[in-house]
Design a protein around this motif. Structure first.
Motif, mmCIF file in Angstrom:
data_model
loop_
_atom_site.group_PDB
_atom_site.id
_atom_site.type_symbol
_atom_site.label_atom_id
_atom_site.label_comp_id
_atom_site.label_asym_id
_atom_site.label_seq_id
_atom_site.Cartn_x
_atom_site.Cartn_y
_atom_site.Cartn_z
ATOM 1 N N ILE A 173 11.503 -4.830 -5.176
ATOM 2 C CA ILE A 173 10.263 -5.359 -4.642
ATOM 3 C C ILE A 173 10.116 -5.527 -3.307
ATOM 4 N N ALA A 174 9.619 -4.816 -2.352
ATOM 5 C CA ALA A 174 9.795 -5.246 -0.686
ATOM 6 C C ALA A 174 8.392 -5.700 -0.224
ATOM 7 N N GLY A 175 8.344 -6.475 0.935
ATOM 8 C CA GLY A 175 7.288 -7.301 1.307
ATOM 9 C C GLY A 175 7.857 -8.259 2.199
ATOM 10 N N SER A 177 8.138 -11.997 3.699
ATOM 11 C CA SER A 177 8.121 -13.362 3.126
ATOM 12 C C SER A 177 6.777 -14.003 2.873
ATOM 13 N N THR A 179 4.791 -12.984 0.481
ATOM 14 C CA THR A 179 3.689 -12.060 -0.242
ATOM 15 C C THR A 179 3.656 -12.039 -1.494
ATOM 16 N N LYS A 181 6.579 -11.860 -3.809
ATOM 17 C CA LYS A 181 7.601 -10.923 -4.545
ATOM 18 C C LYS A 181 8.089 -11.281 -5.752
ATOM 19 N N GLU A 182 8.443 -12.675 -5.875
ATOM 20 C CA GLU A 182 8.912 -13.292 -6.870
ATOM 21 C C GLU A 182 8.047 -13.394 -8.263
ATOM 22 N N ASP A 246 16.882 -12.154 -5.545
ATOM 23 C CA ASP A 246 16.025 -12.451 -4.450
ATOM 24 C C ASP A 246 16.792 -12.253 -3.017
ATOM 25 N N THR A 286 14.594 -8.175 -4.761
ATOM 26 C CA THR A 286 13.547 -8.223 -3.801
ATOM 27 C C THR A 286 14.109 -8.098 -2.204
ATOM 28 N N ASN A 288 12.957 -8.839 2.017
ATOM 29 C CA ASN A 288 11.839 -8.747 3.014
ATOM 30 C C ASN A 288 12.387 -8.096 4.246
ATOM 31 N N LYS A 314 5.900 -1.990 -3.187
ATOM 32 C CA LYS A 314 5.807 -2.385 -1.746
ATOM 33 C C LYS A 314 4.628 -3.181 -1.719
ATOM 34 N N LEU A 315 4.734 -4.591 -1.497
ATOM 35 C CA LEU A 315 3.530 -5.553 -1.554
ATOM 36 C C LEU A 315 3.229 -5.479 -0.010
#
Length: 475
Positions: A173-175, A177, A179, A181-182, A246, A286, A288, A314-315
């Motif tokens: 899960i990318a994005g 800080s 956004t 993700k967790e 994370d 995850t 960032n 991708k968030l």
């Protein structure tokens, strides 16, 4: 929920040694030794974190955790004991405990899980007016989590997450800080076949390499100085469930190789151990950062990247989510007015325009924090752009006068700004002093609430007040 109170449910002699350190760090500590006393303290003081023994006379951690399942925003619970095993840890994690620790309790570990650290954003069912205009069931887990959003980019990520949730595939899960993700990781877990098993998260950026290896894989007694007991690692505690790594790109290259073995072989060795430990764990990660760029720079193993990136999510940043900004802002305002026992608040059109035009570098986490500040400053409302000011340097004398008018609570210790002063330049330190004294007056001297109102720590507030006392200011 208070960000400054920790509750211990234990024998006094086992925990009071940590109390002076907590006090030094600006925290309050409560103590209970039975379930009734613990529930009473939780209701009255709203602790942000609970540490409890597995059992005491008149107390059982299982009973507390079962009650927690029926309460929105119940504080996270850490069960701790002099010793433990995987079976016992799994029992409490499956009931909803945040973690299972083996003594001693030390500040270095406690501070990593306090609310000031990056945390997931558990969200109860939103009020009908904030629910996404999506198909029934869009982005929700009954009684657990709901992803708030109508934007097409968010709905696409949710659709993919639902599609792969029941698989064992690793998900990266990318994005940026903040956004969420967790939050998406927890969404995956609670929509999977492992939903009734442990969900264990660890921040790879929070610990140095040697400590992170011990946290991930555990260690044997005597493996290194200070290893006085066998410690179970996060992979072992998460067996049967899900582990979230994370900020995976912050992991040292040497540890990346050991992680790759776990992903490929589902086994590892404890630090200082000789026996191989087999686990059945679904891995989510995850980041960032631009992980492909990190691979190209040689700071992240390419083979590990491919193994983690089976399913990429991708968030989008909050600034790219359009009207979701207003949807989320209304949700958080409703949440905080309920938490503080305040009347319902609305936004002016100018406030909505400000929210839509702001860049949101901190994304959803920044929005959540800003809405809490706005709720505390707005009083009877409505919420205006003035309530979004995020630094003392952005408050002008005119703003202070306006706050006086809104709150109707001018402080004798902080005299109201007169018209001549409002038109003149005021030193920043004087403006700062007036804001601090005013916040104390409006919270009837409650330093914790005053610090929350100002957006500073209790320690910073205490230091400022000590400076004022030396100057002869009555506080």
């Amino acid at each position: 929920m208070s960000a400054r109170t920790v509750l211990f449910i234990a024998e006094p002699q086992s925990v009071t040694g940590i109390f002076p350190t907590l006090q030094k760090e600006g925290l309050q500590a409560g103590l209970a030794d039975n379930l009734t006393g613990a529930l009473g303290f939780i209701k009255k003081s709203n602790p942000c974190l609970i540490f409890c023994r597995p059992t005491l006379q008149g107390f059982d951690a299982s009973a507390l955790l079962r009650q927690a399942q029926d309460v929105d925003d119940f504080p996270p619970v850490v069960v701790f004991a002099p010793s433990g095993n995987a079976e016992e840890a799994t029992k409490y994690l499956s009931l909803g405990a945040r973690d299972f620790w083996v003594e001693p309790l030390v500040w270095e570990k406690i501070k990593l899980i306090l609310p000031d650290e990056p945390e997931p954003e558990p969200e109860p069912e939103p009020a009908p007016e904030t629910a996404p205009a999506a198909a029934p069931g869009e982005g929700q887990v009954p009684g657990k989590f709901r992803i708030i959003g109508r934007h097409e980019a968010v709905l696409r990520v949710l659709a993919l997450a639902r599609q792969v949730a029941r698989s064992k595939a690793t998900v990266l899960i990318a994005g940026e800080s903040g956004t969420g993700k967790e939050m998406f990781a927890r969404y995956l877990h609670h929509n999977s076949d492992r939903a009734d098993k442990p969900f264990v998260a660890i921040n790879c950026a929070a610990l140095p390499e040697h400590l992170l290896e011990s946290e991930l894989f555990g260690h044997e007694k005597g493996a290194f100085t200070g290893a006085i007991n066998r410690k179970l690692g996060k992979f072992e505690l998460a067996s049967g469930g899900t582990i979230l790594l994370d900020e995976i790109t912050e992991m040292d290259l040497g540890l990346q190789a050991k992680l790759l073995r776990v992903l490929q072989e589902s086994e590892f060795d404890r630090v200082g151990g000789v026996d191989t430990v087999k686990v059945d764990v679904r891995v989510l990660a995850t980041t960032n950062r631009d992980i492909e760029g990190t691979v190209a720079e040689g700071d992240f193993r390419q083979d590990l990247f491919y193994r983690l990136n089976v399913i990429p999510l991708k968030l989008p940043p909050l600034s790219a989510r359009g009207d979701d900004v207003i949807l989320l802002a209304e949700y958080f305002v409703n949440k905080f007015t309920a938490a503080y026992g305040l009347a319902r608040l609305v936004f002016t059109e100018e406030a909505k325009q400000w929210l839509m035009e702001y860049a949101w570098p901190g994304n959803v986490r920044e929005l959540q924090n800003l809405m809490e500040r706005a709720v505390l400053l707005a009083g009877a409302g409505p919420i205006t752009p003035r309530h979004f000011l995020m630094g003392d340097e952005q408050w002008t004398p005119d703003d202070l006068t306006a706050v006086d008018a809104d709150q109707q609570a001018a402080s004798e210790a902080a005299p109201p700004v007169g018209p001549d002063e409002a038109l003149s330049v005021m030193p920043i330190h004087e403006m700062e002093k007036r804001l601090i004294l005013k916040s104390l007056a409006e919270t009837t001297g409650n330093r914790t609430r005053a610090a929350e109102l100002l957006g500073i720590s209790v320690r910073t507030l205490r230091n400022k007040l000590n400076e004022y006392k030396k100057l002869g200011v009555e506080v």
